[in-house]
Design a protein around this motif. Structure first.
Motif, PDB file in Angstrom:
ATOM      1  N   LYS A   1       0.920  -1.274   0.010  1.00  0.00           N
ATOM      2  CA  LYS A   1      -0.051  -0.010   0.055  1.00  0.00           C
ATOM      3  C   LYS A   1       0.934   1.140  -0.031  1.00  0.00           C
ATOM      4  O   LYS A   1       0.695   2.192  -0.793  1.00  0.00           O
TER       5      LYS A   1
ATOM      6  N   ARG B   1       1.455   6.820  -6.677  1.00  0.00           N
ATOM      7  CA  ARG B   1       0.455   7.754  -7.239  1.00  0.00           C
ATOM      8  C   ARG B   1       0.813   8.947  -6.991  1.00  0.00           C
ATOM      9  O   ARG B   1       0.607   9.752  -7.809  1.00  0.00           O
TER      10      ARG B   1
ATOM     11  N   GLU C   1      -4.369  10.459  -9.214  1.00  0.00           N
ATOM     12  CA  GLU C   1      -5.089   9.933  -8.115  1.00  0.00           C
ATOM     13  C   GLU C   1      -5.584   8.724  -8.550  1.00  0.00           C
ATOM     14  O   GLU C   1      -6.622   8.206  -7.682  1.00  0.00           O
ATOM     15  N   TYR C   2      -6.021   8.396  -9.909  1.00  0.00           N
ATOM     16  CA  TYR C   2      -6.795   7.267 -10.238  1.00  0.00           C
ATOM     17  C   TYR C   2      -5.748   5.939 -10.470  1.00  0.00           C
ATOM     18  O   TYR C   2      -6.513   4.920 -10.263  1.00  0.00           O
TER      19      TYR C   2
ATOM     20  N   TYR D   1      -3.823   2.669  -9.872  1.00  0.00           N
ATOM     21  CA  TYR D   1      -3.527   1.751  -8.815  1.00  0.00           C
ATOM     22  C   TYR D   1      -4.911   1.661  -7.895  1.00  0.00           C
ATOM     23  O   TYR D   1      -4.903   1.145  -6.754  1.00  0.00           O
ATOM     24  N   ALA D   2      -5.976   1.990  -8.528  1.00  0.00           N
ATOM     25  CA  ALA D   2      -7.284   2.019  -7.830  1.00  0.00           C
ATOM     26  C   ALA D   2      -7.773   0.655  -7.507  1.00  0.00           C
ATOM     27  O   ALA D   2      -8.105   0.399  -6.284  1.00  0.00           O
TER      28      ALA D   2
ATOM     29  N   LEU E   1      -5.366  -0.714  -4.541  1.00  0.00           N
ATOM     30  CA  LEU E   1      -5.606  -0.146  -3.462  1.00  0.00           C
ATOM     31  C   LEU E   1      -7.172  -0.818  -2.808  1.00  0.00           C
ATOM     32  O   LEU E   1      -7.230  -0.806  -1.569  1.00  0.00           O
ATOM     33  N   MET E   2      -8.037  -0.971  -3.719  1.00  0.00           N
ATOM     34  CA  MET E   2      -9.348  -1.121  -3.583  1.00  0.00           C
ATOM     35  C   MET E   2      -9.193  -2.869  -2.925  1.00  0.00           C
ATOM     36  O   MET E   2      -9.799  -3.041  -1.840  1.00  0.00           O
TER      37      MET E   2
ATOM     38  N   GLN F   1     -14.138   4.470  -1.744  1.00  0.00           N
ATOM     39  CA  GLN F   1     -13.569   5.620  -2.852  1.00  0.00           C
ATOM     40  C   GLN F   1     -12.459   5.145  -3.897  1.00  0.00           C
ATOM     41  O   GLN F   1     -12.826   5.800  -5.001  1.00  0.00           O
ATOM     42  N   GLU F   2     -12.025   3.859  -3.534  1.00  0.00           N
ATOM     43  CA  GLU F   2     -11.262   3.459  -4.704  1.00  0.00           C
ATOM     44  C   GLU F   2     -11.917   2.890  -5.707  1.00  0.00           C
ATOM     45  O   GLU F   2     -11.871   2.986  -6.890  1.00  0.00           O
TER      46      GLU F   2
ATOM     47  N   LYS G   1     -13.349   5.518  -7.804  1.00  0.00           N
ATOM     48  CA  LYS G   1     -12.213   6.241  -8.863  1.00  0.00           C
ATOM     49  C   LYS G   1     -12.032   5.143 -10.049  1.00  0.00           C
ATOM     50  O   LYS G   1     -12.055   5.782 -11.134  1.00  0.00           O
ATOM     51  N   LEU G   2     -11.933   3.902  -9.760  1.00  0.00           N
ATOM     52  CA  LEU G   2     -11.975   2.967 -10.942  1.00  0.00           C
ATOM     53  C   LEU G   2     -13.021   3.053 -11.731  1.00  0.00           C
ATOM     54  O   LEU G   2     -12.806   2.983 -12.898  1.00  0.00           O
TER      55      LEU G   2
END
Length: 186
Positions: free
Chosen positions: A76, A83, A89-90, A92-93, A96-97, A111-112, A115-116
């Motif tokens: 992480k 990132r 900011e998008y 590796y969404a 990270l999710m 939130q991830e 973004k995805l």
């Protein structure tokens, strides 16, 4: 104990001969985590993360290896640093999710997921399938719904957000709310 020291020396020689091969470095971490002291693991992780600063192109692969081998916090950390470094900011969404799901951090996971969804509009049906695997409990749905509603308030014309909210209502079998939301957006 002699075999363990010999194996450690073998790992060190292997890493020295191929210093950019992060697979060996992660394998070494797995080895010392099992047979050595925690301080040595922390030291080796710090050394690996420091190495990745000079070789950012190896970071994504290394973070995925770390994640597979149970070094979730370190993976992480690498994903978030990359990132930030890339200013995206998008990116590796999905990764990270997955991490946030394993850490039971529902809000960050949602939130991830959002973004995805926002960056992959062409794959929205596929992503909804992924969301069904990750967003399962009533609490998960409530959190995801809240995050989407907050984003709709900020971007009311974003059709993807409304579509996702309708999907959530449908998943929760709240068909009346789904219908109202669909009519409101039309």
């Amino acid at each position: 104990l002699e075999d363990i020291d010999g194996l450690e020396n073998w790992f060190k020689k292997l890493i020295k001969t191929e210093p950019t091969n992060t697979t060996y470095k992660v394998d070494y971490l797995v080895f010392i985590k099992k047979y050595k002291k925690p301080k040595e693991v922390e030291k080796a992780i710090a050394k690996l993360i420091d190495f990745l600063k000079s070789k950012p192109e190896l970071s994504e692969f290394t973070a995925q290896l770390l994640q597979k081998n149970g070094f979730i916090t370190e993976a992480k950390q690498i994903f978030l640093k990359n990132r930030q470094m890339l200013g995206d900011e998008y990116i590796y969404a999905l990764e990270l999710m997955q991490i946030y799901k394993s850490e039971h951090q529902t809000a960050l996971m949602c939130q991830e997921a959002l973004k995805l969804f926002l960056i992959n509009q062409q794959d929205k049906d596929y992503l909804k399938g992924i969301f069904q695997d990750y967003i399962q409990t009533d609490e998960d749905f409530e959190t995801f719904e809240k995050i989407i509603l907050e984003n709709i308030e900020q971007n009311p014309t974003q059709s993807a957000l409304n579509e996702l909210l309708i999907w959530i209502y449908t998943q929760k079998k709240m068909f009346f709310q789904a219908t109202i939301q669909a009519k409101a957006f039309d």
